[in-house]
Design a protein around this motif. Structure first.
Motif, PDB file in Angstrom:
ATOM      1  N   VAL A   1     -11.621   1.567   3.587  1.00 24.26           N
ATOM      2  CA  VAL A   1     -12.364   1.786   4.885  1.00 24.26           C
ATOM      3  C   VAL A   1     -11.557   0.636   5.894  1.00 24.26           C
ATOM      4  CG1 VAL A   1     -14.298   1.368   5.989  1.00 24.26           C
ATOM      5  CG2 VAL A   1     -14.453   2.354   3.806  1.00 24.26           C
ATOM      6  N   ASP A   2     -11.007  -0.321   5.211  1.00 23.35           N
ATOM      7  CA  ASP A   2     -10.153  -1.160   6.116  1.00 23.35           C
ATOM      8  C   ASP A   2      -8.943  -0.378   6.617  1.00 23.35           C
ATOM      9  OD1 ASP A   2     -11.938  -3.219   5.766  1.00 23.35           O
ATOM     10  OD2 ASP A   2     -10.477  -4.084   3.995  1.00 23.35           O
ATOM     11  N   GLY A   3      -8.285   0.397   5.852  1.00 26.66           N
ATOM     12  CA  GLY A   3      -7.147   1.162   6.162  1.00 26.66           C
ATOM     13  C   GLY A   3      -7.436   2.079   7.229  1.00 26.66           C
ATOM     14  N   MET A   4      -8.761   2.671   7.294  1.00 27.25           N
ATOM     15  CA  MET A   4      -9.073   3.551   8.214  1.00 27.25           C
ATOM     16  C   MET A   4      -9.554   3.044   9.436  1.00 27.25           C
ATOM     17  SD  MET A   4      -8.827   6.574   6.373  1.00 27.25           S
ATOM     18  CE  MET A   4      -7.453   5.714   5.351  1.00 27.25           C
ATOM     19  N   GLN A   5     -10.083   1.753   9.516  1.00 25.23           N
ATOM     20  CA  GLN A   5     -10.367   1.221  10.704  1.00 25.23           C
ATOM     21  C   GLN A   5      -8.816   0.675  11.154  1.00 25.23           C
ATOM     22  OE1 GLN A   5     -13.613  -1.530  10.623  1.00 25.23           O
ATOM     23  NE2 GLN A   5     -12.736  -2.767  12.478  1.00 25.23           N
ATOM     24  N   GLN A   6      -7.883   0.489  10.699  1.00 25.34           N
ATOM     25  CA  GLN A   6      -6.724  -0.007  11.021  1.00 25.34           C
ATOM     26  C   GLN A   6      -6.038   1.111  12.192  1.00 25.34           C
ATOM     27  OE1 GLN A   6      -4.352  -2.555   8.731  1.00 25.34           O
ATOM     28  NE2 GLN A   6      -2.364  -1.737   9.609  1.00 25.34           N
TER      29      GLN A   6
END
Length: 280
Positions: free
Chosen positions: A101-106
């Motif tokens: 999810v962190d990657g998607m938010q980035q």
């Protein structure tokens, strides 16, 4: 529709190379990887399909809560319900799902990368951690074997670098440039020209440089895989073979990535996956 059927439908609809690579797995592990892949698709689609930033962030926050629900034994969404039986037996870490999810938010927060170190950090969140979770699902002879996890992480990053090369034009039309600015400067390619879809400087040399970086990452990944886990990791090797063929196809097409998106046919993907399973 059962949770497993929901995830299967999600995977089949995507047409992704992942679908062809893991369809030959044993049934229990196929259900696990299909559920994990469906989770990745759910969060990735938020970034690609939701134009309102606040709405997208709200949806990602929902998935963060749902991950916590999953590990508390109270999954609500069909994807997390399908994933739930596999969490403990396959040692799937909660932090890994949050990192996805962190990657998607980035992708929402950041659309330019100054150098390769910045890009490599993104590639881990977007794909390296996916490789690690997938390797656990495929099977590791010794739980948490660091060599196999490093192989999977490196392979995931190679796949992401291939995606970045393939999607230069598509990403530019979304005002995203993943090619590091230091690389653009080195070859005299301006960001504005990519956004216009009109390459400047030595664009061909820039893309050859990206090709060699990605190809080298595949080679590093292959060298890291312990022999004891090679058979279990055949789905990942099949995925690598499909994406490596795609990378070569992009080169053979003359790196015309600003003009169109190169893809392999479903039949070719299935053939590559079967051949890898047969001879790996």
């Amino acid at each position: 529709m059962t949770p497993d059927e929901y995830c299967q439908d999600k995977a089949a609809q995507s047409g992704s190379s992942f679908y062809y690579a893991f369809r030959l797995l044993p049934a229990d592990r196929r259900r696990a990887i299909t559920a994990f892949y469906a989770f990745c698709r759910e969060v990735d689609n938020i970034v690609d399909e939701v134009s309102d930033v606040d709405v997208a962030l709200s949806k990602l926050a929902y998935w963060r809560r749902e991950i916590d629900n999953l590990y508390a034994g109270q999954p609500q969404h069909p994807v997390t319900q399908a994933l739930s039986p596999h969490i403990a037996p396959l040692h799937l870490p909660q932090t890994a799902l949050h990192t996805v999810v962190d990657g998607m938010q980035q992708d929402i927060d950041k659309s330019r990368y100054l150098n390769f170190d910045e890009l490599a950090s993104y590639c881990y969140k977007a794909a390296g951690v996916v490789g690690e979770v997938s390797a656990r699902i495929f099977g590791i002879a010794r739980t948490n074997n660091p060599a196999t996890l490093e192989y999977a992480r490196t392979l995931g990053e190679a796949l992401q670098l291939t995606n970045i090369i393939r999607d230069v034009g598509e990403d530019a039309r979304r005002n995203r440039i993943y090619l590091p600015q230091e690389d653009l400067d080195r070859f005299g390619v301006s960001s504005s020209s990519l956004l216009r879809g009109q390459p400047s400087g030595d664009f061909q040399a820039l893309m050859r440089f990206q090709f060699e970086r990605a190809a080298g990452t595949y080679e590093r990944a292959y060298a890291l895989l312990p022999a004891e886990d090679r058979r279990a990791q055949r789905p990942g090797l099949a995925m690598a073979a499909i994406y490596r063929a795609l990378l070569d196809e992009i080169r053979h097409d003359g790196f015309r990535v600003l003009e169109h998106r190169v893809a392999l046919t479903p039949v070719r993907k299935l053939w590559i996956a079967w051949k890898t399973y047969r001879f790996a």
